[in-house]
Write an enzyme that holds these catalytic residues in place. Sequence first.
Site, mmCIF file in Angstrom:
data_model
loop_
_atom_site.group_PDB
_atom_site.id
_atom_site.type_symbol
_atom_site.label_atom_id
_atom_site.label_comp_id
_atom_site.label_asym_id
_atom_site.label_seq_id
_atom_site.Cartn_x
_atom_site.Cartn_y
_atom_site.Cartn_z
ATOM 1 N N ALA A 1 -12.722 15.595 -0.165
ATOM 2 C CA ALA A 1 -13.106 16.753 -0.970
ATOM 3 C C ALA A 1 -11.960 17.703 -1.247
ATOM 4 C CB ALA A 1 -14.234 17.517 -0.272
ATOM 5 N N ARG B 1 -0.829 20.828 -1.854
ATOM 6 C CA ARG B 1 0.597 20.520 -1.728
ATOM 7 C C ARG B 1 1.113 19.624 -2.855
ATOM 8 N NH1 ARG B 1 -0.300 19.024 4.531
ATOM 9 N NH2 ARG B 1 -2.436 18.887 3.745
ATOM 10 N N SER C 1 -9.831 9.164 6.250
ATOM 11 C CA SER C 1 -9.281 10.165 5.338
ATOM 12 C C SER C 1 -9.048 9.522 3.979
ATOM 13 C CB SER C 1 -7.957 10.711 5.871
ATOM 14 O OG SER C 1 -8.208 11.515 6.989
ATOM 15 N N ASN D 1 -6.655 -4.227 -42.514
ATOM 16 C CA ASN D 1 -7.997 -4.283 -41.908
ATOM 17 C C ASN D 1 -8.752 -2.970 -42.023
ATOM 18 O OD1 ASN D 1 -6.104 -3.146 -40.152
ATOM 19 N ND2 ASN D 1 -7.359 -3.613 -38.356
ATOM 20 N N TYR D 2 -8.101 -1.911 -42.490
ATOM 21 C CA TYR D 2 -8.698 -0.572 -42.428
ATOM 22 C C TYR D 2 -8.735 0.039 -43.819
ATOM 23 C CZ TYR D 2 -9.425 4.182 -40.580
ATOM 24 O OH TYR D 2 -9.920 5.423 -40.292
HETATM 25 C C1 UD1 Z 1 -5.470 15.984 9.081
HETATM 26 C C2 UD1 Z 1 -5.732 16.281 10.565
HETATM 27 C C3 UD1 Z 1 -4.450 16.021 11.341
HETATM 28 C C4 UD1 Z 1 -3.967 14.612 11.121
HETATM 29 C C5 UD1 Z 1 -3.831 14.319 9.624
HETATM 30 C C6 UD1 Z 1 -3.557 12.848 9.398
HETATM 31 C C7 UD1 Z 1 -7.398 18.049 10.572
HETATM 32 C C8 UD1 Z 1 -7.648 19.494 10.807
HETATM 33 N N1 UD1 Z 1 -6.143 17.649 10.728
HETATM 34 O O1 UD1 Z 1 -4.496 16.923 8.621
HETATM 35 O O2 UD1 Z 1 -4.686 16.207 12.734
HETATM 36 O O3 UD1 Z 1 -2.739 14.403 11.777
HETATM 37 O O4 UD1 Z 1 -5.044 14.637 8.929
HETATM 38 O O5 UD1 Z 1 -3.285 12.573 8.051
HETATM 39 O O6 UD1 Z 1 -8.316 17.315 10.298
HETATM 40 N N2 UD1 Z 1 -10.942 17.269 3.307
HETATM 41 C C9 UD1 Z 1 -12.254 17.433 2.949
HETATM 42 N N3 UD1 Z 1 -12.825 18.666 3.021
HETATM 43 C C10 UD1 Z 1 -12.148 19.739 3.489
HETATM 44 C C11 UD1 Z 1 -10.797 19.575 3.877
HETATM 45 C C12 UD1 Z 1 -10.223 18.315 3.793
HETATM 46 O O7 UD1 Z 1 -12.918 16.474 2.518
HETATM 47 O O8 UD1 Z 1 -12.749 20.827 3.533
HETATM 48 C C13 UD1 Z 1 -10.330 15.924 3.185
HETATM 49 C C14 UD1 Z 1 -9.092 15.904 2.336
HETATM 50 O O9 UD1 Z 1 -9.409 15.653 0.973
HETATM 51 C C15 UD1 Z 1 -8.288 14.752 2.923
HETATM 52 C C16 UD1 Z 1 -8.750 14.713 4.371
HETATM 53 O O10 UD1 Z 1 -9.927 15.479 4.444
HETATM 54 O O11 UD1 Z 1 -8.594 13.531 2.308
HETATM 55 C C17 UD1 Z 1 -7.712 15.291 5.323
HETATM 56 O O12 UD1 Z 1 -7.455 16.644 4.948
HETATM 57 P P1 UD1 Z 1 -5.972 17.216 4.864
HETATM 58 O O13 UD1 Z 1 -6.026 18.611 4.395
HETATM 59 O O14 UD1 Z 1 -5.105 16.278 4.136
HETATM 60 O O15 UD1 Z 1 -5.598 17.222 6.426
HETATM 61 P P2 UD1 Z 1 -4.154 17.113 7.042
HETATM 62 O O16 UD1 Z 1 -3.474 18.440 6.921
HETATM 63 O O17 UD1 Z 1 -3.437 15.958 6.525
HETATM 64 CA CA CA Z 2 -3.709 14.544 4.788
#
Ligand code: UD1
Ligand code: CA
Length: 481
Positions: free
Chosen positions: A22, A27, A113, A401-402
């Site tokens: 979500a 970044r 993820s 063609n057109y």
């Molecule tokens: C997260 C982990 C971190 C880990 C890393 C690995 C947490 C707090 N931290 O950090 O420990 O080392 O992944 O890649 O979980 N997302 C949602 N809803 C939200 C927030 C995020 O669905 O409200 C989804 C994002 O789209 C993404 C995934 O969760 O696909 C991970 O979120 P992201 O913000 O990328 O976490 P990281 O900072 O990478």
């Molecule tokens: Ca991530």
Amino acid sequence: MPKAKNKSSELTPRIAIAIMAAGKGTRLKSKHPKVLHEVGGKPLLAHVIAAATKVVPPKDVFAIIGHEADRVRQALTDTGINFVLQEEQRGTGHALMVARDALDSYDQVIVLSGDAPFINPETIKTLRDFHSSQHSAMTLLAAHLQDPTGYGRVIRKSKKSADVKAIVEEKSATPAQRKVHEINAGFYAFDAKLLFGHIKELRSDNPHTEYYLTDMAAIFRKAKKRVMAVLASDPHEILGGNTRAELVEIDWRMRMAKCRQLMSDGATIFYPQTCVIDCDVEIGADTIIEPFVQILGKTRIGSDCRIRSYTVISNSVIGDGVQILPACVLDEATVMKGATVGPYSRLRPGSEIGEGAHVGNFVETKKTRLGKGSKANHLTYLGDTEIGEGVNVGAGTITCNYDGERKHKTVIEDGAFIGSDSTLVAPVKVGRGAYVGAGSCITDDVPPDSLAVGRARQIVKEGWVKARRGARLRSDKAVSS
Ligand code: UD1
Ligand code: CA
């Protein structure tokens, strides 16, 4: 270590896979949702879904989406999985809170993820089986990274123990914790009942004011529940794409792995570093791919082909023994066995080049079938055209063609011969074995075996040049005197 009990419900737990997808991906500095950014030619999330659906059926996979949810859902609706909406993104823990209704009837919830596309089905199974055998509340996938910057760190009970005390996010970590090289990959297995029993204990008192799913580790420890970590066999598998540079690196690794796989299956790819080959492409044995070629989408190439440099092929099907000469562009085209295309040909969607046919330089085709052994070798446009077998299409032939409003069809039957620089104004048909004289503009059907010539008759004025020159000389003299 506790052993698995022999209760049948524990041997076949009901397992759901939730994919967190979500987030906005701040970044990336992009207007597009993060999980739709592509690596290896398809969205990040599509890779994760492909791995998940190899472990459980699509009906048990739930993507949690939020940012640009409609676009994400639309792009991946064909996968047959479920979508859960997390309208406001308040952290990975919050994502699971929102998905509670969808997931709490399962025994085990595996969480992936959506931005980590290398996850493979075997690793998900390892996580699942380790979790079941250990009776953990939470099992996370960990990896040792040389540079752990940006990842959550895994804090173990003791060095040798598989038990985890906590996961600390980089921003909240002490200097000593930051030195830990064991990181949290962002993939977990949970006991569903325990997860949803304790998830409300999550707090957002952290630098991001988010609910971190990672904090479940400390919550379970406090509740005297088991939290364990299993190590990923290949640390690269956990790479996540948070920044453009990371996405490009993931893309590179994925494509190099794809090239190695294609080569181990019998294709030769010269200078693979210069080629762009998407991960769903298939290439047969003894086919040679020259440097600087792009093969994209769901393209399938047969065996014994040669794809020469600077060619870009998307979503096309190429038979065995086909030669694609340099600098061709093929999109949703079919080329049958033994045909030759290029150099500099453009085959647009709906082009079907028959067995042994030739399409040459600066020839463009669209919604056109060129029959077996037929040739269109130079400077030609063929659109909405049905061409039989053994037809010769001369240089500079254009199908008109057109009409400004609608497209019309041209039919050229077997064995016909179209003289160079002809225009065929559709709808029009050139019958079997007929000839069209060079430079013709054909507006009416040409019956089989006949000759059609549609051009102004040539006139020759003998002595015209000499006479004109004489007249000019006389008038110049009159001016100067
Ligand atoms: C997260 C982990 C971190 C880990 C890393 C690995 C947490 C707090 N931290 O950090 O420990 O080392 O992944 O890649 O979980 N997302 C949602 N809803 C939200 C927030 C995020 O669905 O409200 C989804 C994002 O789209 C993404 C995934 O969760 O696909 C991970 O979120 P992201 O913000 O990328 O976490 P990281 O900072 O990478
Ligand atoms: Ca991530």
